[in-house]
Design a protein around this motif. Structure first.
Motif, PDB file in Angstrom:
ATOM      1  N   ILE A 139      16.763 -69.021 -47.642  1.00 54.69           N
ATOM      2  CA  ILE A 139      18.027 -68.507 -48.023  1.00 54.69           C
ATOM      3  C   ILE A 139      18.987 -69.456 -46.987  1.00 54.69           C
ATOM      4  O   ILE A 139      19.077 -69.329 -45.868  1.00 54.69           O
ATOM      5  N   VAL A 140      19.786 -70.139 -47.574  1.00 52.20           N
ATOM      6  CA  VAL A 140      20.715 -71.246 -46.907  1.00 52.20           C
ATOM      7  C   VAL A 140      22.297 -70.511 -47.075  1.00 52.20           C
ATOM      8  O   VAL A 140      22.701 -70.758 -48.147  1.00 52.20           O
ATOM      9  N   PRO A 141      22.908 -70.132 -45.986  1.00 46.85           N
ATOM     10  CA  PRO A 141      24.251 -70.007 -45.893  1.00 46.85           C
ATOM     11  C   PRO A 141      25.324 -71.044 -46.211  1.00 46.85           C
ATOM     12  O   PRO A 141      24.725 -72.309 -45.967  1.00 46.85           O
ATOM     13  N   LEU A 287      17.704 -68.433 -43.150  1.00 44.81           N
ATOM     14  CA  LEU A 287      16.767 -67.418 -43.196  1.00 44.81           C
ATOM     15  C   LEU A 287      15.463 -67.599 -43.992  1.00 44.81           C
ATOM     16  O   LEU A 287      15.639 -67.644 -45.308  1.00 44.81           O
ATOM     17  N   LEU A 288      14.264 -67.813 -43.253  1.00 44.82           N
ATOM     18  CA  LEU A 288      13.112 -68.058 -44.106  1.00 44.82           C
ATOM     19  C   LEU A 288      12.379 -66.878 -44.159  1.00 44.82           C
ATOM     20  O   LEU A 288      11.533 -66.310 -42.957  1.00 44.82           O
ATOM     21  N   VAL A 289      11.848 -66.286 -45.155  1.00 45.71           N
ATOM     22  CA  VAL A 289      11.033 -65.167 -45.532  1.00 45.71           C
ATOM     23  C   VAL A 289       9.776 -65.505 -46.112  1.00 45.71           C
ATOM     24  O   VAL A 289       9.700 -65.901 -47.045  1.00 45.71           O
ATOM     25  N   THR A 290       8.868 -65.584 -45.148  1.00 42.69           N
ATOM     26  CA  THR A 290       7.626 -66.079 -45.280  1.00 42.69           C
ATOM     27  C   THR A 290       6.583 -65.029 -46.259  1.00 42.69           C
ATOM     28  O   THR A 290       6.523 -63.736 -45.723  1.00 42.69           O
ATOM     29  N   ARG A 291       5.927 -65.894 -47.012  1.00 44.27           N
ATOM     30  CA  ARG A 291       4.941 -64.800 -47.710  1.00 44.27           C
ATOM     31  C   ARG A 291       3.615 -65.858 -48.038  1.00 44.27           C
ATOM     32  O   ARG A 291       4.108 -66.665 -48.734  1.00 44.27           O
ATOM     33  N   PRO A 292       2.554 -65.532 -47.511  1.00 48.56           N
ATOM     34  CA  PRO A 292       1.534 -66.429 -48.054  1.00 48.56           C
ATOM     35  C   PRO A 292       1.290 -66.567 -49.645  1.00 48.56           C
ATOM     36  O   PRO A 292       1.426 -65.748 -50.159  1.00 48.56           O
ATOM     37  N   LYS A 293       1.337 -67.803 -50.007  1.00 43.77           N
ATOM     38  CA  LYS A 293       1.198 -68.234 -51.427  1.00 43.77           C
ATOM     39  C   LYS A 293       0.352 -67.273 -52.296  1.00 43.77           C
ATOM     40  O   LYS A 293      -0.640 -67.060 -51.935  1.00 43.77           O
ATOM     41  N   GLY A 294       0.931 -66.704 -53.188  1.00 43.56           N
ATOM     42  CA  GLY A 294       0.119 -65.793 -54.191  1.00 43.56           C
ATOM     43  C   GLY A 294      -0.118 -64.545 -53.808  1.00 43.56           C
ATOM     44  O   GLY A 294      -1.006 -63.875 -54.454  1.00 43.56           O
ATOM     45  N   LYS A 295       0.199 -64.048 -52.650  1.00 48.68           N
ATOM     46  CA  LYS A 295      -0.212 -62.826 -51.953  1.00 48.68           C
ATOM     47  C   LYS A 295       0.575 -61.629 -52.848  1.00 48.68           C
ATOM     48  O   LYS A 295       0.168 -60.410 -52.600  1.00 48.68           O
TER      49      LYS A 295
END
Length: 306
Positions: A139-141, A287-295
């Motif tokens: 998310i980029v302001p 803000l980078l919200v990480t989620r392992p791909k496909g989880k």
């Protein structure tokens, strides 16, 4: 963690587009990205039947015009890229639903979306994407500049905090050994006085345990020689998000990385209260919200609703 081989960039023909395109280029350069989908979702393309009968190519021309506008904006930043497939997609309907469906169909690794502060916009789509996307979300302001010298990683030493830390390490390693600051926000429980300890004494006890937990946490992670500075912040007003944003501004961080909780269909909506509030209230830093791909298996149910 994984390389960002495919990404979606959400554009809307506003001045924010240029910033998002610059971030897409920045991310793609160190990830050797192969394919980028620049997407413009129009809320309503409906045209009266009578008008379409008179001008049968109206919608086709409208879509083409949008695609050409995106191509022009992207070319100004990317130039003549030959090693990346640049794709331009125009959709009609609900932004978050269309982006989620495309992300699933194309198996993308990251979605980039803007956060508007002065420009018109609600920011609701970012929260919906963070809850449902089966990949990471950046998310980029407005007016953000793509650079990585210092990254703030809020952590409660959980598994999803580990995802965020590993992502930060990978990013820092690719960007010339950037510094990572790991922030643990703790508070003193209201019943501390039943222990016979003073407030100050119990504050020391809480920080001591935070320090011990950090050592256990970081011991399990390959830091790749990256400088990681742990800091411990006492939350006095039951608002850890404000403590995080304040610390990020104080240390002049270039961005914040946090892990999403939801990894299964049962937890698809729960990215974590801290992540949700950061998405809602942070309008200063990427803000980078990480989620392992496909989880996030919950995406499948959501797509069936579209």
């Amino acid at each position: 963690m994984y390389l960002i081989k495919k990404m979606i960039v959400c554009l809307d023909q506003s001045p924010l587009d240029k910033t998002l395109i610059e971030f897409a280029k920045f991310v793609s350069q160190v990830n050797h990205t192969k394919k980028i989908f620049f997407v413009n979702v129009i809320k309503n393309l409906s045209v009266p039947k009578e008008v379409l009968e008179e001008f049968p190519n109206l919608i086709e021309n409208m879509v083409s015009e949008r695609q050409n506008a995106m191509k022009k904006s992207v070319h100004e930043v990317f130039g003549n890229q030959k090693d990346i497939s640049l794709n331009y997609v125009v959709k009609e309907g609900n932004l978050s639903k269309k982006i989620l469906k495309l992300a699933e169909e194309k198996s993308v690794d990251m979605i980039i979306i803007g956060r508007k502060t002065n420009l018109p916009g609600t920011g609701v789509a970012a929260l919906r994407l963070a809850r449902r996307a089966s990949c990471s979300l950046l998310i980029v302001p407005e007016d953000s500049v793509p650079k990585v010298k210092k990254i703030l990683v809020p952590s409660d030493f959980s598994e999803y905090s580990r995802d965020a830390m590993e992502e930060a390490i990978m990013i820092a390693d690719r960007h010339g050994k950037a510094e990572i600051v790991c922030q643990n926000v703790y508070n003193v429980p209201s019943g501390y006085h039943f222990t016979g300890k003073t407030y100050e004494e119990f504050t020391q006890i809480m920080q001591m345990h935070a320090e011990i937990n950090y050592k256990k946490f970081i011991r399990k992670i390959d830091t790749k020689g990256i400088k990681i500075t742990p800091i411990y912040t006492k939350d006095d007003d039951d608002d850890p998000v404000q403590e995080i944003i304040s610390k990020a501004m104080e240390i002049e961080a270039d961005g914040i990385i946090i892990g999403a909780k939801g990894r299964t269909a049962a937890t698809a909506l729960f990215i974590g209260s801290m992540a949700e509030r950061l998405i809602q209230y942070n309008d200063s830093l990427p803000l980078l919200v990480t989620r392992p791909k496909g989880k996030n298996a919950g995406i499948l149910d959501y797509i069936l609703e579209i």
